[in-house]
Each structure stands twice: as structure tokens, then as C-alpha cells.
Write a protein that holds these residues in place. Structure first.
Motif, PDB file in Angstrom:
ATOM      1  N   GLY A   1     -31.223  41.807  22.177  1.00 61.27           N
ATOM      2  CA  GLY A   1     -31.786  40.508  21.809  1.00 61.27           C
ATOM      3  C   GLY A   1     -30.699  39.621  21.245  1.00 61.27           C
ATOM      4  O   GLY A   1     -29.661  39.403  21.876  1.00 61.27           O
ATOM      5  N   GLU A   2     -30.915  39.111  20.060  1.00 63.68           N
ATOM      6  CA  GLU A   2     -29.926  38.248  19.408  1.00 63.68           C
ATOM      7  C   GLU A   2     -28.924  39.022  18.565  1.00 63.68           C
ATOM      8  O   GLU A   2     -27.978  38.439  18.035  1.00 63.68           O
ATOM      9  CB  GLU A   2     -30.655  37.228  18.514  1.00 63.68           C
ATOM     10  N   ASP A   3     -29.139  40.310  18.443  1.00 65.64           N
ATOM     11  CA  ASP A   3     -28.317  41.106  17.531  1.00 65.64           C
ATOM     12  C   ASP A   3     -27.220  41.839  18.280  1.00 65.64           C
ATOM     13  O   ASP A   3     -27.481  42.541  19.271  1.00 65.64           O
ATOM     14  CB  ASP A   3     -29.174  42.130  16.782  1.00 65.64           C
ATOM     15  N   VAL A   4     -25.970  41.681  17.812  1.00 68.85           N
ATOM     16  CA  VAL A   4     -24.849  42.443  18.341  1.00 68.85           C
ATOM     17  C   VAL A   4     -24.900  43.838  17.723  1.00 68.85           C
ATOM     18  O   VAL A   4     -24.989  43.989  16.498  1.00 68.85           O
ATOM     19  CB  VAL A   4     -23.510  41.764  18.015  1.00 68.85           C
ATOM     20  N   ILE A   5     -24.865  44.843  18.603  1.00 68.52           N
ATOM     21  CA  ILE A   5     -24.974  46.219  18.098  1.00 68.52           C
ATOM     22  C   ILE A   5     -23.633  46.937  18.104  1.00 68.52           C
ATOM     23  O   ILE A   5     -23.520  48.051  17.578  1.00 68.52           O
ATOM     24  CB  ILE A   5     -26.000  47.022  18.912  1.00 68.52           C
ATOM     25  N   GLY A   6     -22.608  46.329  18.692  1.00 74.62           N
ATOM     26  CA  GLY A   6     -21.301  46.950  18.653  1.00 74.62           C
ATOM     27  C   GLY A   6     -20.400  46.431  19.744  1.00 74.62           C
ATOM     28  O   GLY A   6     -20.815  45.656  20.621  1.00 74.62           O
ATOM     29  N   GLU A   7     -19.113  46.823  19.690  1.00 72.51           N
ATOM     30  CA  GLU A   7     -18.131  46.428  20.679  1.00 72.51           C
ATOM     31  C   GLU A   7     -17.383  47.652  21.184  1.00 72.51           C
ATOM     32  O   GLU A   7     -17.331  48.683  20.532  1.00 72.51           O
ATOM     33  CB  GLU A   7     -17.130  45.429  20.080  1.00 72.51           C
ATOM     34  N   GLY A   8     -16.811  47.458  22.373  1.00 76.22           N
ATOM     35  CA  GLY A   8     -16.026  48.521  22.976  1.00 76.22           C
ATOM     36  C   GLY A   8     -16.533  48.847  24.364  1.00 76.22           C
ATOM     37  O   GLY A   8     -17.709  48.644  24.683  1.00 76.22           O
ATOM     38  N   GLN A   9     -15.645  49.346  25.182  1.00 74.55           N
ATOM     39  CA  GLN A   9     -16.032  49.681  26.547  1.00 74.55           C
ATOM     40  C   GLN A   9     -17.056  50.821  26.556  1.00 74.55           C
ATOM     41  O   GLN A   9     -17.937  50.866  27.412  1.00 74.55           O
ATOM     42  CB  GLN A   9     -14.795  50.062  27.364  1.00 74.55           C
ATOM     43  N   SER A  10     -16.950  51.699  25.574  1.00 76.14           N
ATOM     44  CA  SER A  10     -17.906  52.788  25.422  1.00 76.14           C
ATOM     45  C   SER A  10     -18.454  52.737  24.011  1.00 76.14           C
ATOM     46  O   SER A  10     -17.679  52.726  23.042  1.00 76.14           O
ATOM     47  CB  SER A  10     -17.231  54.135  25.695  1.00 76.14           C
ATOM     48  N   LEU A  11     -19.797  52.691  23.893  1.00 77.51           N
ATOM     49  CA  LEU A  11     -20.416  52.515  22.574  1.00 77.51           C
ATOM     50  C   LEU A  11     -21.591  53.481  22.403  1.00 77.51           C
ATOM     51  O   LEU A  11     -22.619  53.322  23.059  1.00 77.51           O
ATOM     52  CB  LEU A  11     -20.914  51.086  22.409  1.00 77.51           C
TER      53      LEU A  11
ATOM     54  N   GLU B   1     -33.666  46.450  26.654  1.00 80.00           N
ATOM     55  CA  GLU B   1     -32.782  45.711  27.554  1.00 80.00           C
ATOM     56  C   GLU B   1     -31.529  45.367  26.768  1.00 80.00           C
ATOM     57  O   GLU B   1     -31.581  44.561  25.832  1.00 80.00           O
ATOM     58  CB  GLU B   1     -33.471  44.447  28.066  1.00 80.00           C
ATOM     59  N   VAL B   2     -30.431  45.980  27.146  1.00 80.08           N
ATOM     60  CA  VAL B   2     -29.162  45.796  26.433  1.00 80.08           C
ATOM     61  C   VAL B   2     -28.289  44.831  27.237  1.00 80.08           C
ATOM     62  O   VAL B   2     -28.145  44.974  28.451  1.00 80.08           O
ATOM     63  CB  VAL B   2     -28.440  47.141  26.252  1.00 80.08           C
ATOM     64  N   THR B   3     -27.715  43.866  26.517  1.00 79.15           N
ATOM     65  CA  THR B   3     -26.849  42.863  27.156  1.00 79.15           C
ATOM     66  C   THR B   3     -25.392  43.164  26.867  1.00 79.15           C
ATOM     67  O   THR B   3     -25.015  43.439  25.724  1.00 79.15           O
ATOM     68  CB  THR B   3     -27.189  41.451  26.663  1.00 79.15           C
ATOM     69  N   LEU B   4     -24.587  43.127  27.924  1.00 77.61           N
ATOM     70  CA  LEU B   4     -23.144  43.287  27.774  1.00 77.61           C
ATOM     71  C   LEU B   4     -22.474  41.947  28.095  1.00 77.61           C
ATOM     72  O   LEU B   4     -22.695  41.386  29.166  1.00 77.61           O
ATOM     73  CB  LEU B   4     -22.616  44.359  28.727  1.00 77.61           C
TER      74      LEU B   4
END
Length: 265
Positions: A30-40, A50-53
Motif C-alpha cells: 500500500g502506502e507503506d515501504v516495508i524495506g529495500e534491497g534486491q532480496s527482502l 499485493e506488494v509493489t516493487l
């Protein structure tokens, strides 16, 4: 799947960068960033997401893609307790020895244990178990438990036939002719037609006065002239008894001739 049955599951989100041009990977719900990196790795509750990259190159240009993540609730083991069985009596003793054989599979791949119950009592453990069940209809339950504590069960009906009492057979009624000119006659009794599951432990022969006159399958006894009502009592290996009677009529010995030459003259 929720493999630990705790309501959450860690899912590793992995982006593909075939040309090695991505400088930054940002994952959002949604509007919340859950983390960064190619693998998370990320811990999801049971549910559908539904996860957005969003990716950025060195020039700051970005692109988006989405992936659906489904975490299914833990499922209990599937269990099969076997087919219903009807077991005949084999030993004339109440109850019967049987073999229980079942299976259980955990959808999450966890290890499982097996327990067999009848009448709320634990019979034993393991996918295969030998036990003795009482006569009648027995509802046997197999309970399979996985390593997370979830259980599945199945019930099988096992019917045990009642113990069969022995059948006594004292032989047919018969007439025995005199063979020696003496009172009474030696007669061989025959109880060999008697039957019992598990075998016969004893044969006892009694007179009409209820006196024991012989034992064994084919004893020889001397019976008096006339009609003799003989009772055979058989006992099987479980202590169950049965009786039968036979009437054996012994013919009276023929009287020797009496010579009479008359009075002296």
C-alpha cells in the motif's frame, strides 16, 4: 503456507535485474515501504497481499511492478485410518487380536506422530499397531499430530464377532448286541465330531446319574444291559462348555439253554 501454525510466515521477496542496471529496490505494501534491497525477507500474516516493487537506476529513473503474496493458514494433517473390518472369532476367547494400519501426511511437510484410540482409551502409537479389541462394534480413532501441534483424525469401524461356544457331539443313538453272554457290554464312546474354535481342552462322559464314567475322545466303558443315556460335556480352551447326549441300548445276554430230562424213575 503457514508452516509453523503461528499465524505468520516469512517470505523472501526477490527482484530480478538481468541487465544489472538497478541501483535501488524499494518494496511497499500500500502506502507503506516495508524495506529495500534486491532480496527482502518479510513476515506476513495469513492472508493475500499485493506488494509493489519500485526500482531506480543511476539516473534516478524508476519503474514499478507488483507481485501477489498469499500466505495460507496452516492445514492439519490428512489422516486415513484404514478400511472397515469384520473379524471372525478364531480362538473362542472373548475379543480378538487385530492389526491397525493407517497413514497421515502433513501438508506443510512437518513430521507427524500417530495415536490409536478406542472407547477414549489409548491403544498404542505408530502408523501400524497390533492390539486386542473386545467383541462387538469398535470405533477406532487414529489421531495424527504434526510438529506444530495441529491434529487430524479419522475413524475406522472394526467389528469383532462374539466368541463361539464349542459344539458337543456324543454320537448317534445306537443299539449294541451282546457279544459275550455276560451282563453288560464294553462300548466305545465317540466324541470326535465335537468342534470348537481354538480346540477342545477336555471331554467328560457322564451317566444318567450324573456320575463321571470316562474321559477323552473315544473311551471304552462297560455299560449295563438296557437303555443308557450318556452325556458328553466338552470344554474349550477358553473354559466354555457344551453338552450332548446319546442313548446306547445294550441287549440282554441270551440265556443259556436249560436241560430237563424229567424225574428219576
Amino acid at each position: 503456507d503457514d508452516r509453523n501454525a503461528d499465524g505468520v510466515e516469512t517470505v523472501t521477496l526477490t527482484a530480478i535485474d538481468p541487465n544489472n542496471t538497478v541501483a535501488r529496490f524499494v518494496w511497499s505494501l500500500g502506502e507503506d515501504v516495508i524495506g529495500e534491497g534486491q532480496s527482502l525477507p518479510y513476515e506476513f500474516d495469513v492472508g493475500t497481499y499485493e506488494v509493489t516493487l519500485q526500482v531506480f537506476d543511476q539516473a534516478g529513473r524508476s519503474a514499478f511492478d507488483e507481485v501477489n503474496v498469499i500466505v495460507r493458514a496452516a492445514r492439519p494433517p490428512t489422516v486415513e485410518a484404514g478400511e472397515p473390518q469384520s473379524i471372525q472369532d478364531t480362538d473362542a476367547v472373548p475379543g480378538e487380536d487385530i492389526v491397525l494400519s493407517g497413514s497421515g501426511v502433513d501438508p506443510g511437510g512437518n513430521t507427524v506422530t500417530f495415536q490409536w484410540f478406542a472407547n477414549d482409551s489409548l491403544l498404542g502409537t505408530g502408523p501400524r499397531h497390533e492390539s486386542r479389541l473386545p467383541d462387538g462394534v469398535n470405533d477406532v480413532e487414529l489421531v495424527v499430530t504434526d510438529s506444530t501441534g495441529q491434529t487430524g483424525s479419522d475413524t475406522v469401524v472394526i467389528t469383532i464377532a462374539n466368541a463361539i461356544a464349542p459344539t458337543a457331539n456324543a454320537g448317534d443313538d445306537r443299539r449294541v448286541a451282546d457279544s459275550d453272554g455276560q451282563v453288560g457290554e464294553s462300548v466305545t464312546l465317540n466324541g470326535s465330531a465335537s468342534v470348537a474354535n481354538g480346540g477342545i481342552a477336555s471331554y467328560e462322559w457322564r451317566s444318567a446319574q450324573n456320575e463321571v464314567i470316562a474321559s477323552g475322545v473315544t473311551p471304552t466303558v462297560r455299560l449295563p444291559d438296557g437303555a443308557n443315556v450318556i452325556t458328553l460335556l466338552v470344554t474349550n480352551n477358553a473354559g466354555a462348555t457344551a453338552s450332548d447326549t446319546a442313548t446306547i441300548t445294550v441287549d440282554v445276554a441270551a440265556q443259556a439253554p436249560v436241560a430237563n430230562a424229567g424225574a428219576d424213575q
